[in-house]
Write a protein that holds these residues in place. Structure first.
Motif, PDB file in Angstrom:
ATOM      1  N   LYS A 136       0.842  -1.198   0.000  1.00  0.00           N
ATOM      2  CA  LYS A 136       0.000   0.000   0.000  1.00  0.00           C
ATOM      3  C   LYS A 136       0.879   1.250   0.000  1.00  0.00           C
ATOM      4  CE  LYS A 136      -4.165   1.790   1.030  1.00  0.00           C
ATOM      5  NZ  LYS A 136      -5.211   1.419   0.098  1.00  0.00           N
ATOM      6  N   GLN A 137       0.591   2.189  -0.911  1.00  0.00           N
ATOM      7  CA  GLN A 137       1.377   3.421  -0.940  1.00  0.00           C
ATOM      8  C   GLN A 137       1.065   4.280   0.286  1.00  0.00           C
ATOM      9  OE1 GLN A 137       1.508   5.844  -4.579  1.00  0.00           O
ATOM     10  NE2 GLN A 137       1.809   7.646  -3.271  1.00  0.00           N
ATOM     11  N   ILE A 138       2.111   4.812   0.897  1.00  0.00           N
ATOM     12  CA  ILE A 138       1.982   5.633   2.113  1.00  0.00           C
ATOM     13  C   ILE A 138       2.749   6.929   1.898  1.00  0.00           C
ATOM     14  CG2 ILE A 138       2.530   5.750   4.596  1.00  0.00           C
ATOM     15  CD1 ILE A 138       0.511   3.512   3.980  1.00  0.00           C
ATOM     16  N   ASN A 139       2.093   8.051   2.169  1.00  0.00           N
ATOM     17  CA  ASN A 139       2.752   9.344   1.939  1.00  0.00           C
ATOM     18  C   ASN A 139       3.255  10.023   3.209  1.00  0.00           C
ATOM     19  OD1 ASN A 139       2.224   8.990  -0.769  1.00  0.00           O
ATOM     20  ND2 ASN A 139       0.312  10.140  -0.700  1.00  0.00           N
ATOM     21  N   TYR A 140       2.845   9.516   4.362  1.00  0.00           N
ATOM     22  CA  TYR A 140       3.265  10.141   5.623  1.00  0.00           C
ATOM     23  C   TYR A 140       3.792   9.095   6.608  1.00  0.00           C
ATOM     24  CZ  TYR A 140       1.283  14.471   4.019  1.00  0.00           C
ATOM     25  OH  TYR A 140       1.042  15.606   3.289  1.00  0.00           O
ATOM     26  N   VAL A 141       4.907   9.433   7.252  1.00  0.00           N
ATOM     27  CA  VAL A 141       5.476   8.566   8.284  1.00  0.00           C
ATOM     28  C   VAL A 141       5.800   9.438   9.489  1.00  0.00           C
ATOM     29  CG1 VAL A 141       7.498   7.166   8.913  1.00  0.00           C
ATOM     30  CG2 VAL A 141       6.390   6.814   6.695  1.00  0.00           C
ATOM     31  N   PHE A 142       5.361   8.974  10.667  1.00  0.00           N
ATOM     32  CA  PHE A 142       5.637   9.723  11.900  1.00  0.00           C
ATOM     33  C   PHE A 142       6.339   8.805  12.898  1.00  0.00           C
ATOM     34  CE2 PHE A 142       3.819  10.812  16.228  1.00  0.00           C
ATOM     35  CZ  PHE A 142       4.618  11.926  16.455  1.00  0.00           C
ATOM     36  N   ILE A 143       7.561   9.177  13.286  1.00  0.00           N
ATOM     37  CA  ILE A 143       8.262   8.425  14.337  1.00  0.00           C
ATOM     38  C   ILE A 143       8.372   9.355  15.539  1.00  0.00           C
ATOM     39  CG2 ILE A 143      10.291   7.064  14.987  1.00  0.00           C
ATOM     40  CD1 ILE A 143      10.805   6.480  12.086  1.00  0.00           C
ATOM     41  N   LEU A 149      10.643   0.357  13.262  1.00  0.00           N
ATOM     42  CA  LEU A 149      11.318  -0.311  12.145  1.00  0.00           C
ATOM     43  C   LEU A 149      10.413  -0.359  10.917  1.00  0.00           C
ATOM     44  CD1 LEU A 149      13.864  -1.822  11.255  1.00  0.00           C
ATOM     45  CD2 LEU A 149      12.843  -3.923  12.162  1.00  0.00           C
ATOM     46  N   VAL A 150       9.146  -0.725  11.139  1.00  0.00           N
ATOM     47  CA  VAL A 150       8.181  -0.753  10.028  1.00  0.00           C
ATOM     48  C   VAL A 150       7.994   0.665   9.485  1.00  0.00           C
ATOM     49  CG1 VAL A 150       5.757  -1.164   9.409  1.00  0.00           C
ATOM     50  CG2 VAL A 150       7.013  -2.858  10.780  1.00  0.00           C
ATOM     51  N   ALA A 151       7.963   1.651  10.388  1.00  0.00           N
ATOM     52  CA  ALA A 151       7.796   3.047   9.951  1.00  0.00           C
ATOM     53  C   ALA A 151       8.992   3.479   9.098  1.00  0.00           C
ATOM     54  CB  ALA A 151       7.643   3.957  11.168  1.00  0.00           C
ATOM     55  N   ALA A 152      10.198   3.138   9.549  1.00  0.00           N
ATOM     56  CA  ALA A 152      11.401   3.509   8.803  1.00  0.00           C
ATOM     57  C   ALA A 152      11.395   2.845   7.430  1.00  0.00           C
ATOM     58  CB  ALA A 152      12.643   3.091   9.588  1.00  0.00           C
ATOM     59  N   ALA A 153      11.050   1.570   7.393  1.00  0.00           N
ATOM     60  CA  ALA A 153      11.038   0.829   6.119  1.00  0.00           C
ATOM     61  C   ALA A 153       9.985   1.410   5.168  1.00  0.00           C
ATOM     62  CB  ALA A 153      10.767  -0.651   6.385  1.00  0.00           C
ATOM     63  N   THR A 154       8.852   1.817   5.727  1.00  0.00           N
ATOM     64  CA  THR A 154       7.788   2.422   4.919  1.00  0.00           C
ATOM     65  C   THR A 154       8.273   3.726   4.293  1.00  0.00           C
ATOM     66  OG1 THR A 154       6.147   1.477   6.411  1.00  0.00           O
ATOM     67  CG2 THR A 154       5.391   3.246   4.968  1.00  0.00           C
ATOM     68  N   ALA A 155       8.989   4.516   5.085  1.00  0.00           N
ATOM     69  CA  ALA A 155       9.472   5.809   4.587  1.00  0.00           C
ATOM     70  C   ALA A 155      10.452   5.613   3.433  1.00  0.00           C
ATOM     71  CB  ALA A 155      10.139   6.585   5.713  1.00  0.00           C
ATOM     72  N   ILE A 156      11.266   4.597   3.514  1.00  0.00           N
ATOM     73  CA  ILE A 156      12.253   4.338   2.459  1.00  0.00           C
ATOM     74  C   ILE A 156      11.581   3.797   1.194  1.00  0.00           C
ATOM     75  CG2 ILE A 156      14.305   2.964   1.831  1.00  0.00           C
ATOM     76  CD1 ILE A 156      14.821   5.186   3.999  1.00  0.00           C
ATOM     77  N   ALA A 157      10.643   2.873   1.383  1.00  0.00           N
ATOM     78  CA  ALA A 157      10.008   2.224   0.222  1.00  0.00           C
ATOM     79  C   ALA A 157       8.862   3.055  -0.353  1.00  0.00           C
ATOM     80  CB  ALA A 157       9.496   0.844   0.623  1.00  0.00           C
ATOM     81  N   GLY A 158       8.279   3.942   0.476  1.00  0.00           N
ATOM     82  CA  GLY A 158       7.115   4.706   0.012  1.00  0.00           C
ATOM     83  C   GLY A 158       5.850   3.881   0.056  1.00  0.00           C
ATOM     84  N   LYS A 159       5.972   2.682   0.590  1.00  0.00           N
ATOM     85  CA  LYS A 159       4.819   1.777   0.716  1.00  0.00           C
ATOM     86  C   LYS A 159       5.107   0.811   1.851  1.00  0.00           C
ATOM     87  CE  LYS A 159       6.872  -1.234  -2.703  1.00  0.00           C
ATOM     88  NZ  LYS A 159       6.846  -1.909  -3.976  1.00  0.00           N
ATOM     89  N   ILE A 160       4.088   0.069   2.260  1.00  0.00           N
ATOM     90  CA  ILE A 160       4.294  -0.895   3.348  1.00  0.00           C
ATOM     91  C   ILE A 160       5.010  -2.125   2.797  1.00  0.00           C
ATOM     92  CG2 ILE A 160       3.120  -2.379   5.042  1.00  0.00           C
ATOM     93  CD1 ILE A 160       1.020  -0.196   5.312  1.00  0.00           C
ATOM     94  N   VAL A 161       6.129  -2.476   3.450  1.00  0.00           N
ATOM     95  CA  VAL A 161       6.918  -3.628   2.996  1.00  0.00           C
ATOM     96  C   VAL A 161       7.117  -4.609   4.152  1.00  0.00           C
ATOM     97  CG1 VAL A 161       8.162  -2.483   1.126  1.00  0.00           C
ATOM     98  CG2 VAL A 161       9.049  -2.323   3.451  1.00  0.00           C
ATOM     99  N   ASP A 162       7.373  -5.857   3.812  1.00  0.00           N
ATOM    100  CA  ASP A 162       7.605  -6.877   4.843  1.00  0.00           C
ATOM    101  C   ASP A 162       9.013  -6.695   5.395  1.00  0.00           C
ATOM    102  OD1 ASP A 162       7.779  -8.990   6.508  1.00  0.00           O
ATOM    103  OD2 ASP A 162       7.621 -10.540   4.938  1.00  0.00           O
ATOM    104  N   VAL A 163       9.064  -6.094   6.560  1.00  0.00           N
ATOM    105  CA  VAL A 163      10.334  -5.691   7.122  1.00  0.00           C
ATOM    106  C   VAL A 163      11.226  -6.892   7.469  1.00  0.00           C
ATOM    107  CG1 VAL A 163       9.605  -5.521   9.524  1.00  0.00           C
ATOM    108  CG2 VAL A 163      11.268  -3.899   8.646  1.00  0.00           C
ATOM    109  N   THR A 164      10.627  -8.032   7.740  1.00  0.00           N
ATOM    110  CA  THR A 164      11.447  -9.208   8.088  1.00  0.00           C
ATOM    111  C   THR A 164      12.299  -9.634   6.886  1.00  0.00           C
ATOM    112  OG1 THR A 164       9.570 -10.630   7.592  1.00  0.00           O
ATOM    113  CG2 THR A 164       9.968 -10.140   9.904  1.00  0.00           C
ATOM    114  N   GLU A 165      11.770  -9.397   5.682  1.00  0.00           N
ATOM    115  CA  GLU A 165      12.533  -9.699   4.472  1.00  0.00           C
ATOM    116  C   GLU A 165      13.660  -8.678   4.281  1.00  0.00           C
ATOM    117  OE1 GLU A 165      12.376 -12.250   2.195  1.00  0.00           O
ATOM    118  OE2 GLU A 165      11.105 -13.128   3.752  1.00  0.00           O
TER     119      GLU A 165
END
Lengths: 465, 195
Positions: A330-337, A441-457
């Motif tokens: 899913k494309q995500i445009n905002y990340v808040f840590i 970690l999921v938030a950081a990975a989302t910010a880099i990919a611009g979408k939700i990614v399986d962080v364990t991979e």
């Protein structure tokens, strides 16, 4: 019969049992902030009652402060007035205040532990539901309303009926990439958003024993999201080592005496709980929420469940999501840590470790909000700030920020935000904003990919987690 | 605090579960430093859409009136903001009926003379359907005898309330006076502590 950790701390603070009624419970520390205290100060003044134990109160400004240009006057006039009122009230009544610009200022639940104000065996309250955070130290800590803030001002006590007890045990080894935030989101998804109402929770098992204090705080912080007034973890060497040497922690022989007492606090082997749940660490995966309460969570690789229920459907409609849909990709445009759940140094270390050498996706606005001035300083000193800035993240100053959107830090209507905060309620991060709760970690990975990614991979090669 | 004994009123149905305090009063309205005026922004983002009244929301539907709000399960979860209780009382509510209340909200309500009445899920369902079918129906809440009933129907159920809190509500007392009157005990407790 043995006593629980909760029993031991509670019972040692009971001043009086009212006949056929509640108990008078003594409160050791009272934390206050600008939003839920002004009406309590007014109440006391109207009744001409003085503060009973002002030295047991600590104030900070966090909920309604800007996270940019904190050295300048606050632009929003209502916010400015509210923050000034806190300063005025603290001056007038002799309460210690770590206001804007003070090196100890920060989110109340980040600031108090890092200064050693929070200690095992205490009772602590604050006009904020996430006061449960301090339970990580083996402390009875819970949120109160403003009438109760006034009661503690007036008497250093509250009238309460003792809650029931619940133990949640998680044993085993967490998989790589599974953080304390995932553990608590998993528990809430399993048990539901009101499963803890009327209870105080103790988290037990080797997963919590092996957690850092920062991780334990993240877990206890979200106890309220399953309805529990508070959550606790037995104090141990990890706790003592964290408290030792901090600004307001006991020192020298006094500290050793306290440690001997703190060692008596863990739940006795023959103690019983009103309710018990057990989970296997191996079943926990990185989590994301898909709905409008924190109980609506799934493993990051799972699909949104199907449920024929009006409230459930209303929730999905608000989120713009469908039953059976996957959030992965899913494309995500905002990340808040940030927020009192995940804005401590460890959270930023983990995020920075992942981000290092990468760039945020062009579509993403990524906001980094440290929990306190001290965390902000540490981020700078450890070179983490440079990592975030090089990757295109926006660094802000400390405060509650986009967790509740009281200040300017809001997510626009209709936009998704992967957020390390604690609540995905409708409009929580701004009118129409759609919150997806996740770990740093999921938030950081989302910010880099611009979408939700399986962080364990994604993290197979990383050493950190 | 205003006294509460009995109330007979029509009721407003709001059959949504897990209504959190951010819905009752959004955070952007928490900047005030007094307790007054929060009713104007009660359920703000459900009551208004794009700056206009949302005709689909029950508080904008004049068919339904009254001082009793009948809401879905787990009412008042989330933030500890007492502003939620202030918004409900300022709007004119005296009683909230639900099958479950969040702890902090329940305490805040009681401290403001707003009575949370917990009913069984079955009674909640029946009440909601009766009120929807006939919005003129009166609901009776009797605190002294601890029951809730729906006029003209067989619906009647007793409810629980802490004996001390009941006494406070019926007499308009609050906790501050009681705690301050126990100062001797509190000071004795402080003096007796060894650790």
């Amino acid at each position: 019969m043995g006593k629980t950790l909760f029993d031991k701390v509670w019972d040692s603070h009971v001043v009086h049992q009212v006949e056929n009624g509640p108990q008078i419970l003594y409160i050791d520390k009272h934390l206050i902030h600008e939003v839920t205290s002004p009406q309590a100060f007014n109440e006391l003044e109207e009744r001409n009652i003085p503060l009973f134990r002002k030295e047991q109160i600590v104030a900070t400004a966090d909920h309604n402060v800007p996270t940019k240009d904190q050295h300048l006057p606050i632009q929003d006039l209502l916010s400015k007035k509210q923050v000034e009122m806190l300063t005025e009230n603290c001056d007038k009544h002799g309460v210690t205040l770590y206001g804007l610009g003070h090196p100890y200022q920060g989110i109340v639940h980040v600031m108090a532990p890092e200064l050693g104000i929070t200690q095992p065996g205490m009772t602590m309250v604050c006009g904020d539901s996430h006061t449960s955070t301090h339970g990580a130290f083996g402390t009875i800590a819970f949120g109160i309303g403003t009438s109760q803030v006034a009661q503690v001002f007036a008497s250093q006590c509250l009238l309460l009926s003792k809650p029931k007890s619940m133990r949640i045990t998680v044993n085993g080894k967490l998989k790589k990439g599974v953080l304390p935030k995932d553990v608590i989101l998993y528990i809430i998804a399993q048990l539901g958003t009101n499963s803890g109402t009327g209870y105080f929770v103790e988290y037990a098992g080797d997963v919590f024993e092996n957690m850092t204090m920062e991780g334990r705080m993240t877990v206890c912080n979200m106890s309220i999201e399953m309805g529990a007034r508070g959550g606790m973890i037995a104090p141990d060497e990890t706790t003592f080592n964290y408290v030792k040497g901090r600004e307001f922690a006991p020192k020298g022989e006094d500290f050793n005496k306290k440690v001997s007492y703190w060692k008596t606090l863990p739940t006795d082997a023959d103690a019983t709980f009103d309710k018990e749940y057990t989970f296997d660490a191996a079943d926990i995966a990185p989590m994301v929420t898909y709905g409008t309460n924190p109980g609506m969570g799934i493993k990051i690789t799972e699909r949104i469940p199907s449920k024929d229920d009006v409230s459930f459907e209303k929730s999905l409609e608000y989120m713009g999501l469908q039953k059976g849909e996957k959030l992965l990709g899913k494309q995500i445009n905002y990340v808040f840590i940030g927020s009192c759940t995940n804005s401590r140094i460890e959270d930023f270390r983990i995020a920075a470790e992942y981000i290092k050498g990468k760039q945020k996706a062009a579509n993403v606005n990524a906001l980094i909000v440290p929990g306190s001035q001290q965390v902000a300083q540490q981020i700078k000193e450890e070179g983490i700030q440079a990592v975030f800035e090089d990757a295109g993240f926006e660094m802000r100053q400390s405060g509650c920020s986009a967790c509740l959107g009281m200040n300017e830090d809001k997510i626009p209507a209709g936009e998704y935000c992967v957020s390390t905060s604690n609540r995905n309620f409708e409009g929580r991060q701004g009118q129409g904003a759609r919150t997806i709760l996740a770990s740093p970690l999921v938030a950081a990975a989302t910010a880099i990919a611009g979408k939700i990614v399986d962080v364990t991979e994604e993290i197979k090669e990383l050493e950190l987690v | 605090m205003e006294k509460f004994t009995t109330l007979t009123s029509r009721a407003i149905p709001l059959p949504i579960e897990n209504i959190d305090t951010d819905q009752i009063i959004p955070a952007r309205f928490l900047k005030a430093i007094s307790k007054a005026g929060f009713g104007e922004n009660l359920f703000r983002d459900w009551r208004y859409k794009d700056g206009k009244e949302n005709a689909d929301f029950v508080l904008n539907n004049t068919t339904y009136q009254g001082k009793i709000l009948v809401a879905g399960d787990n009412f008042g979860c989330g933030s500890s903001r007492e502003h939620a209780a202030w918004a409900l009382t300022d709007y004119g509510f005296k009683v909230i009926v639900s099958s479950y209340f969040a702890d902090i909200f329940k305490g805040n309500a009681l401290n403001n003379g707003l009575l949370p009445v917990q009913v069984s899920p079955e009674v909640l369902k029946e009440m909601l359907s009766v009120i929807k079918a006939n919005p003129q129906t009166n609901v009776i809440v009797n605190l002294e005898e601890q029951y809730i009933a729906v006029e003209g129907t067989g619906i009647k159920e007793s409810f629980e309330i802490d004996a001390y809190k009941k006494m406070c509500l019926m007499n308009g007392y609050d906790d501050i006076d009681f705690l301050v009157s126990n100062k001797d005990k509190i000071e004795a407790f402080e003096a007796s502590r060894t650790i």
